[in-house]
Design a protein around this motif. Structure first.
Motif, PDB file in Angstrom:
ATOM      1  N   THR A 258      38.116  45.537  45.802  1.00 51.12           N
ATOM      2  CA  THR A 258      38.162  44.257  45.092  1.00 51.12           C
ATOM      3  C   THR A 258      39.433  43.718  45.586  1.00 51.12           C
ATOM      4  O   THR A 258      40.162  43.964  46.436  1.00 51.12           O
ATOM      5  N   THR A 259      39.698  42.254  44.924  1.00 51.35           N
ATOM      6  CA  THR A 259      40.963  41.788  44.954  1.00 51.35           C
ATOM      7  C   THR A 259      41.211  40.903  43.849  1.00 51.35           C
ATOM      8  O   THR A 259      40.246  40.662  43.086  1.00 51.35           O
ATOM      9  N   ASN A 260      42.365  40.599  43.434  1.00 44.89           N
ATOM     10  CA  ASN A 260      42.485  40.113  42.219  1.00 44.89           C
ATOM     11  C   ASN A 260      42.829  38.449  42.025  1.00 44.89           C
ATOM     12  O   ASN A 260      43.524  37.799  42.693  1.00 44.89           O
ATOM     13  N   PHE A 261      41.714  37.931  41.416  1.00 47.12           N
ATOM     14  CA  PHE A 261      41.473  36.431  41.370  1.00 47.12           C
ATOM     15  C   PHE A 261      42.604  36.048  40.393  1.00 47.12           C
ATOM     16  O   PHE A 261      43.249  36.700  39.721  1.00 47.12           O
ATOM     17  N   MET A 262      42.738  34.580  40.212  1.00 48.99           N
ATOM     18  CA  MET A 262      43.668  34.017  39.144  1.00 48.99           C
ATOM     19  C   MET A 262      42.947  33.021  38.299  1.00 48.99           C
ATOM     20  O   MET A 262      43.219  31.756  38.706  1.00 48.99           O
ATOM     21  N   VAL A 263      41.666  33.448  37.892  1.00 51.36           N
ATOM     22  CA  VAL A 263      41.343  32.363  37.120  1.00 51.36           C
ATOM     23  C   VAL A 263      42.061  31.988  35.669  1.00 51.36           C
ATOM     24  O   VAL A 263      41.916  32.965  34.530  1.00 51.36           O
ATOM     25  N   MET A 264      43.048  30.956  35.809  1.00 52.14           N
ATOM     26  CA  MET A 264      43.425  30.514  34.488  1.00 52.14           C
ATOM     27  C   MET A 264      43.953  29.215  35.012  1.00 52.14           C
ATOM     28  O   MET A 264      43.874  28.782  35.920  1.00 52.14           O
ATOM     29  N   GLY A 265      44.594  28.329  33.939  1.00 52.29           N
ATOM     30  CA  GLY A 265      44.964  26.987  33.947  1.00 52.29           C
ATOM     31  C   GLY A 265      45.940  26.769  35.388  1.00 52.29           C
ATOM     32  O   GLY A 265      46.848  27.456  35.442  1.00 52.29           O
ATOM     33  N   ASP A 280      33.068  44.492  45.690  1.00 57.38           N
ATOM     34  CA  ASP A 280      32.388  45.231  45.010  1.00 57.38           C
ATOM     35  C   ASP A 280      32.427  45.039  43.466  1.00 57.38           C
ATOM     36  O   ASP A 280      31.468  45.426  42.836  1.00 57.38           O
ATOM     37  N   PHE A 281      33.697  44.835  43.014  1.00 54.82           N
ATOM     38  CA  PHE A 281      33.682  44.131  41.457  1.00 54.82           C
ATOM     39  C   PHE A 281      34.659  43.418  41.289  1.00 54.82           C
ATOM     40  O   PHE A 281      35.686  43.036  42.277  1.00 54.82           O
ATOM     41  N   VAL A 282      34.678  42.139  40.321  1.00 53.25           N
ATOM     42  CA  VAL A 282      35.373  41.195  40.438  1.00 53.25           C
ATOM     43  C   VAL A 282      36.930  41.684  39.412  1.00 53.25           C
ATOM     44  O   VAL A 282      36.380  42.407  38.499  1.00 53.25           O
ATOM     45  N   SER A 283      37.778  40.836  39.957  1.00 50.26           N
ATOM     46  CA  SER A 283      39.209  41.414  39.107  1.00 50.26           C
ATOM     47  C   SER A 283      39.844  40.071  39.002  1.00 50.26           C
ATOM     48  O   SER A 283      39.665  39.071  39.682  1.00 50.26           O
ATOM     49  N   ASN A 284      40.521  40.113  37.753  1.00 47.59           N
ATOM     50  CA  ASN A 284      41.156  38.744  37.600  1.00 47.59           C
ATOM     51  C   ASN A 284      42.466  38.963  36.953  1.00 47.59           C
ATOM     52  O   ASN A 284      43.059  40.066  36.195  1.00 47.59           O
ATOM     53  N   PHE A 315      37.456  43.632  36.267  1.00 50.13           N
ATOM     54  CA  PHE A 315      38.526  44.327  35.893  1.00 50.13           C
ATOM     55  C   PHE A 315      39.861  43.331  35.361  1.00 50.13           C
ATOM     56  O   PHE A 315      40.049  42.343  36.451  1.00 50.13           O
ATOM     57  N   LEU A 316      40.532  43.455  34.417  1.00 53.27           N
ATOM     58  CA  LEU A 316      41.629  42.660  34.190  1.00 53.27           C
ATOM     59  C   LEU A 316      42.667  43.243  34.956  1.00 53.27           C
ATOM     60  O   LEU A 316      43.194  44.383  34.290  1.00 53.27           O
ATOM     61  N   ASP A 351      36.234  45.784  31.679  1.00 56.02           N
ATOM     62  CA  ASP A 351      36.233  47.120  31.479  1.00 56.02           C
ATOM     63  C   ASP A 351      37.473  47.672  31.901  1.00 56.02           C
ATOM     64  O   ASP A 351      37.517  49.128  32.070  1.00 56.02           O
ATOM     65  N   ALA A 352      38.489  47.078  32.124  1.00 52.52           N
ATOM     66  CA  ALA A 352      39.751  47.591  32.500  1.00 52.52           C
ATOM     67  C   ALA A 352      41.003  46.593  31.884  1.00 52.52           C
ATOM     68  O   ALA A 352      40.764  45.448  32.164  1.00 52.52           O
TER      69      ALA A 352
END
Length: 679
Positions: A258-265, A280-284, A315-316, A351-352
């Motif tokens: 995974t890699t951590n996205f930054m879905v925020m303003g 394989d799974f989205v992280s934010n 995954f948060l 889920d995290a």
């Protein structure tokens, strides 16, 4: 997948029962060895079961070009595993070490003004630098080979917040890569010249080498060049993500990446809907920006993350226990907000639940950023709140693995429209694409109506109502999809400055709203933006700002829902709706804000038979989100107020929250309750 990460063969936990993950970024290299034992003891006390390690450790892992120091990380991995904590192991490529930038300053990014972005902070690398790529992938391979069989390893974490500080690079490396990208997109210079409209301002290209990124120019750069550079820049980072991922999959095919996205303003340079299939799974990562819509924005961003993940659990990776360090004024969270913020993410599919970071730093730029263990230590209200959240997440284990239940209303969010609608040389520079979408979302929350925030890659037919605010860029195929949506019984709602241009940022001719003109049954000859602070009144009692349109109704069956009462277009339509086969298409020609949209929405939702699932007494005061699994629905009830809200009219087993004397949940200020219903 996320809920079972800890139970992979040889992992830190042999129990195959899904559970929610809880943890943080862990940076043991900032602390002496004796602190590590206390760390794992407190992790057990707090219920921590996963941590992200080595995110900014490149300089420690590789002190020189041919020097490696994995001993300390070996010890950390062993210690965490012995204490039942899984490791989301970062590839450590987020920030190159001083020896690399000294030897190879050509990896440093360059601004549009030709200024070098020097070391001293983080992410000082060009996404298109072949030199950086070579060194980064060498590190990735070394880490993957060393830890492939380590029982603590549960997932790989590629880089960190890709593009947070280096999404736009205007260097010579970027120029070469941009030209390659354009060749792949257009094949011929004639096609590029047509797409870019280079007949304007004598910009016609006769050789690929003449093309540059949109560097500082004497006036507004070519708008399609700007748009394509935004697309290219997102793709360049995605290509780096793929390069690291391929090595990890080669060496550790059974470990998810995974890699951590930054879905925020404010974070708009990366098209995460396009990136999501690569992992394989989205992280934010998400951080609250204080303001009147702060928790609505949190809910919106978590909802959009779920949309990007296709409704599957995500995954948060990062949020804050309390204050951050990078806002003008960094406010501490009030009692209850730590848990509410975390559970609101869970409500929308996380889920995290993880934080930046485990232990608050004593030095460095983020030393005033809150953590799970604050400067005050474990004997603090903050750590006690963290431990309480750990117990709550443990009680919510039945939720793990469930997916968000589709709502009847969808809000369409599109990166290309975001990028294109806010470029220069437009009718107004005051337009805020994301804010318009958030206003519609807040209005639906105020009405107690559940909505999904979805991308153009989603199955739009799952929704009865589809709201597409400022859908500025509409290729022909998308216009057909939206028309079919209405013809097949869906109810489309769109707004001002929608349907205006195609994928090349060329205006759809014949009158606005261009590609959507026929399905809406209206025509606009000229835009009517308003000066900052000006407004117009509508005859339904609402008021609009930012924009107006001089609408002519072109279809006999188009209904006028509201007219302008004041302004240059007084007496003319402001809001319209047209029946389309089994559905309808509505148009809102001004920015009504949350208050105006809250008043208008019931009329727009009515033809679809959509309303609130909440009892009347809870609407606007409580946000409801539903996750579902075979045989069960989980209702998350989030108090949007600072008052106590008794919950009546909803049944189910109370998994977390406070029960009143009558057995029904009672939501204290900023509290969350979760009900399990059998189906």
């Amino acid at each position: 997948m996320i809920s079972t990460l800890l139970s992979r063969p040889g992992g830190p936990d042999d129990d195959r029962t899904p559970r929610l993950l809880f943890g943080a970024d862990y940076n043991p290299e900032q602390w002496p060895r004796e602190v590590w034992e206390e760390d794992v003891r407190l992790m057990r006390e707090a219920g921590v079961n996963v941590v992200s390690v080595a995110i900014f450790s490149w300089a420690r892992l590789q002190p020189g070009p041919d020097q490696w120091d994995f001993g300390w990380l070996d010890e950390v991995m062993d210690l965490l595993h012995a204490n039942g904590v899984g490791v989301d192991l970062a590839t450590a490529t987020a920030s190159p070490p001083p020896w690399l930038t000294t030897a190879h300053p050509e990896i440093l990014p360059v601004t549009d003004r030709g200024e070098t972005v020097w070391p001293g902070a983080r992410q000082h690398w060009r996404p298109t630098s072949p030199v950086f790529r070579e060194h980064a992938l060498r590190l990735v391979r070394a880490m993957a080979e060393r830890y492939a069989a380590h029982p603590a390893l549960v997932a790989w974490h590629v880089s960190n917040e890709l593009g947070c500080h280096n999404v736009y690079d205007y260097s010579d490396d970027a120029a070469r890569a941009f030209r390659q990208w354009l060749r792949a997109r257009y094949t011929t210079l004639d096609a590029l010249n047509h797409a870019w409209g280079t007949a304007f301002w004598s910009q016609r290209y006769t050789d690929w080498e003449q093309i540059l990124p949109p560097r500082l120019a004497g006036s507004h750069p070519n708008p399609t060049q700007q748009l394509d550079f935004k697309r290219f820049s997102s793709d360049a980072l995605k290509d780096h993500l793929r390069a690291e991922r391929e090595i990890l999959r080669e060496i550790t095919p059974d470990v998810p990446v995974t890699t951590n996205f930054m879905v925020m303003g404010g974070t708009k340079g990366m098209d995460y809907a396009d990136w999501a299939p690569e992992i394989d799974f989205v992280s934010n990562d998400h951080y609250v920006h204080p303001g009147p819509q702060d928790r609505d924005e949190l809910s919106f961003s978590a909802n959009l993350t779920s949309g990007i993940a296709g409704g599957r659990p995500w995954f948060l990776m990062e949020h804050s226990t309390s204050a951050v360090n990078w806002q003008p004024v960094n406010l501490a969270k009030r009692p209850g907000e730590l848990a509410r913020d975390a559970l609101l993410h869970v409500a929308h599919g996380a889920d995290a639940v993880c934080y930046f970071q485990w232990r608050q730093s004593a030095a460095g730029a983020e030393k005033y950023h809150s953590a799970m263990v604050p400067h005050a230590g474990a004997d603090s209200d903050l750590f006690r709140s963290v431990a309480a959240l750990g117990r709550t997440l443990e009680s919510l284990a039945p939720v793990a693995g469930s997916e968000r239940e589709a709502a009847e209303v969808g809000i369409l969010f599109d990166w290309a429209s975001w990028w294109a609608s806010e470029q220069d040389s437009h009718p107004t520079s005051l337009l805020d694409y994301r804010q318009e979408a958030l206003d519609w979302y807040s209005a639906l929350l105020a009405l107690g109506v559940r909505a999904d925030v979805v991308t153009t890659r989603a199955d739009l037919s799952r929704h009865k109502v589809l709201i597409a605010p400022v859908l500025h860029l509409v290729p022909a195929e998308l216009a057909k999809d939206l028309t079919r949506f209405a013809e097949r019984g869906g109810h489309l709602v769109t707004t001002y400055f929608s349907g205006i241009v195609d994928e090349n940022d060329h205006v759809w001719l014949g009158g606005y709203p261009g590609a959507l003109r026929d399905v809406l049954g209206i025509r606009v000859e000229e835009f009517g933006p308003l000066l900052d602070g000006d407004s117009v009144e509508l005859d339904d009692g609402t008021a609009g700002g930012l924009w107006t349109d001089r609408i002519t109704v072109t279809a006999e069956d188009t209904e006028v829902l509201a007219r302008y009462r004041t302004g240059d277009h007084a007496g003319r339509p402001a809001v319209t709706r047209r029946p389309v086969a089994e559905g309808s298409a509505a148009y809102v020609s001004t920015r009504l804000g949350v208050t105006g949209l809250t008043a208008l929405l019931p009329r727009l939702l009515s033809p679809a038979g959509v309303g609130s699932e909440l009892p009347a007494a809870l609407r606007g005061r409580v946000e409801v989100t539903v996750r579902s699994a075979p045989g069960a629905r989980f209702l998350f009830l989030v108090n949007r107020t600072d008052d106590t809200v008794p919950v009546t009219g909803l049944s189910g087993e109370l998994l977390t929250g406070t029960a009143g004397d009558d057995g029904h949940p009672v939501l204290g200020p900023r509290e969350v309750a979760v009900l399990r219903q059998s189906v």
